[in-house]
Write an enzyme that holds these catalytic residues in place. Sequence first.
Site, short mmCIF file in Angstrom:
data_model
loop_
_atom_site.label_atom_id
_atom_site.label_comp_id
_atom_site.label_asym_id
_atom_site.label_seq_id
_atom_site.Cartn_x
_atom_site.Cartn_y
_atom_site.Cartn_z
CD GLU A 259 -2.69 -1.16 2.37
OE1 GLU A 259 -3.76 -1.44 2.69
OE2 GLU A 259 -2.07 -0.79 3.62
N PRO A 260 1.70 1.52 -1.11
CG PRO A 260 2.16 1.73 -3.17
CD PRO A 260 1.54 0.78 -2.25
CE1 TYR B 113 3.31 13.32 11.73
CE2 TYR B 113 3.48 14.28 9.64
CZ TYR B 113 2.77 13.42 10.52
OH TYR B 113 1.60 12.92 10.24
CB CYS C 76 -1.69 34.49 13.78
SG CYS C 76 -1.94 35.72 12.70
CD GLU C 77 -0.18 28.04 16.01
OE1 GLU C 77 -1.13 28.62 16.22
OE2 GLU C 77 0.34 27.59 17.03
CE1 TYR D 166 -0.34 10.26 4.25
CE2 TYR D 166 1.92 10.11 3.24
CZ TYR D 166 0.58 9.70 3.95
OH TYR D 166 0.56 8.26 3.81
C1 LIG Z 1 -0.48 5.56 5.89
C2 LIG Z 1 -0.67 4.12 5.26
C3 LIG Z 1 -0.18 3.69 4.35
C4 LIG Z 1 0.61 4.46 3.37
O1 LIG Z 1 1.84 4.71 4.16
P1 LIG Z 1 2.94 5.55 3.22
O2 LIG Z 1 4.15 6.05 4.20
O3 LIG Z 1 2.31 6.74 2.61
O4 LIG Z 1 3.38 4.62 2.04
C5 LIG Z 1 -0.78 2.45 3.78
N1 LIG Z 1 -1.63 1.45 4.75
C6 LIG Z 1 -1.86 2.24 5.72
C7 LIG Z 1 -2.85 1.26 6.41
C8 LIG Z 1 -1.53 3.45 6.26
O5 LIG Z 1 -2.27 3.58 7.36
#
Ligand SMILES: *Cc1c(COP(=O)(O)O)cnc(C)c1O
Length: 432
Positions: free
Chosen positions: A291-292, A335, A362-363, A391
């Site tokens: 899941e990239p 972060y 304003c922070e 993000y």
């Molecule tokens: C955030 C997340 C991702 C993606 O992470 P990356 O660092 O953007 O690749 C994939 N799967 C799940 C469940 C996530 O919470």
Amino acid sequence: MYNSSNISINEQGHLVFAGQDTVELAKQYGTPAYIMDEERIRERCRIYRSAMEEHFGEGSIPLFASKALSVKRIYEIMAEEGMGIDIVSSGELYTALKAGFDLSKAYFHGNNKTDFDIKYGIENGIGHFVCDNADELRAINEIAGANRIKQHILLRITPGIDPHTLAAINTGKVDSKFGAAIETGQADELVALALSLENIALDGYHCHIGSQIFEYEPFVDAATIMLTFMRDMKVKYGFEAQIMNLGGGMGVKYVNSDPEINYASNIAGIATLCKKICRDLGLNQPKFLLEPGRSIVADSGITLYTVGGVKEIPGFKNYVSIDGGMPDNPRYALYQSRYDAVVANKASLPADYECTLAGRCCESGDLIGEGMMLCKPVRGDTVAVFVTGAYNYAMASHYNRIPKAPIVMVNKNGSYIAVKRETFEDLCKNEI
Ligand SMILES: *Cc1c(COP(=O)(O)O)cnc(C)c1O
């Protein structure tokens, strides 16, 4: 200056991104603006797809983690590139639906799906829920029953490993709001429950160990634990998983000192070891999913800003203020993420001016970065911040009532608006 194959400097000394003069883009579309390289996004999808098919085998595909960037145009590109998607809310589901994305290739994540989310997913034919806990599992079972379907699911398992990354984005440890841990026996209980429920079709397991992981070993460690769990469940319940989803988290080079990642060879490395582990454990090889998110879109994006004031505090720091900041990029505030930037209209001049690049909110924490090296800018210059494709828009807010910046896509043919700049009317549209 950040180096990447889609970045160069032209004869006028302007920064060129994906073949387009960024100073011209800033003039044409205004600032702040997100600029995205469509070809780079597509190329990344193809690298993941072909490496997964080659090394894991047919049916093993990447799912774009769309929380990194959830807009209609991205879902269209993902559909065209044959990607699956992971979504985490009904809003993301709606956006994918609006883009015509085939939701049978979507996985619905999240540690707290509401009854509405479950109904909405089921009514729209979501392929899989990645179920987080027993309460949710029972709710999915009930709503699937009311809709007279058997809902396919994966279970979110916490393998209990530390991928040596930032604690704030470290989600695979036992003490986590996500999933059920193997170590505590709760993962096993969740499998037993899933197998006992009438309207649930358990297809396999999911884990996600964190983000910005540069080596492939943590994925192999996770896979070893997950495949061993799969074997144990086979022995105990006679259930052999068909799908093993190893989550996202492959790293991205944000600044030149970060390693450059070869995604294809990382995938090859993970696959080779996964196949061996399956053989050793006597398992039929499941389909593997990854899941990239970040690694598909992060370095496909830059943000263009216009410089306002340049302030030098004697004995302290230099501040360069820009016309955006935490509303379009809250990652430094959240972060302390590192970024590199350049004065886009002076890209060939030496970057010898150390400064804090400050947002307009304003922070005090509203910064893009500290200790950044730029060519000394003046009011009106264009600044480009690199690697903002993931993000950033996804985390954008209206803080200080600042309309959201547009997303401009660039490709070989030129540029086009994928998401319009918000107007002041947009800011008030829900107010009575
Ligand atoms: C955030 C997340 C991702 C993606 O992470 P990356 O660092 O953007 O690749 C994939 N799967 C799940 C469940 C996530 O919470």
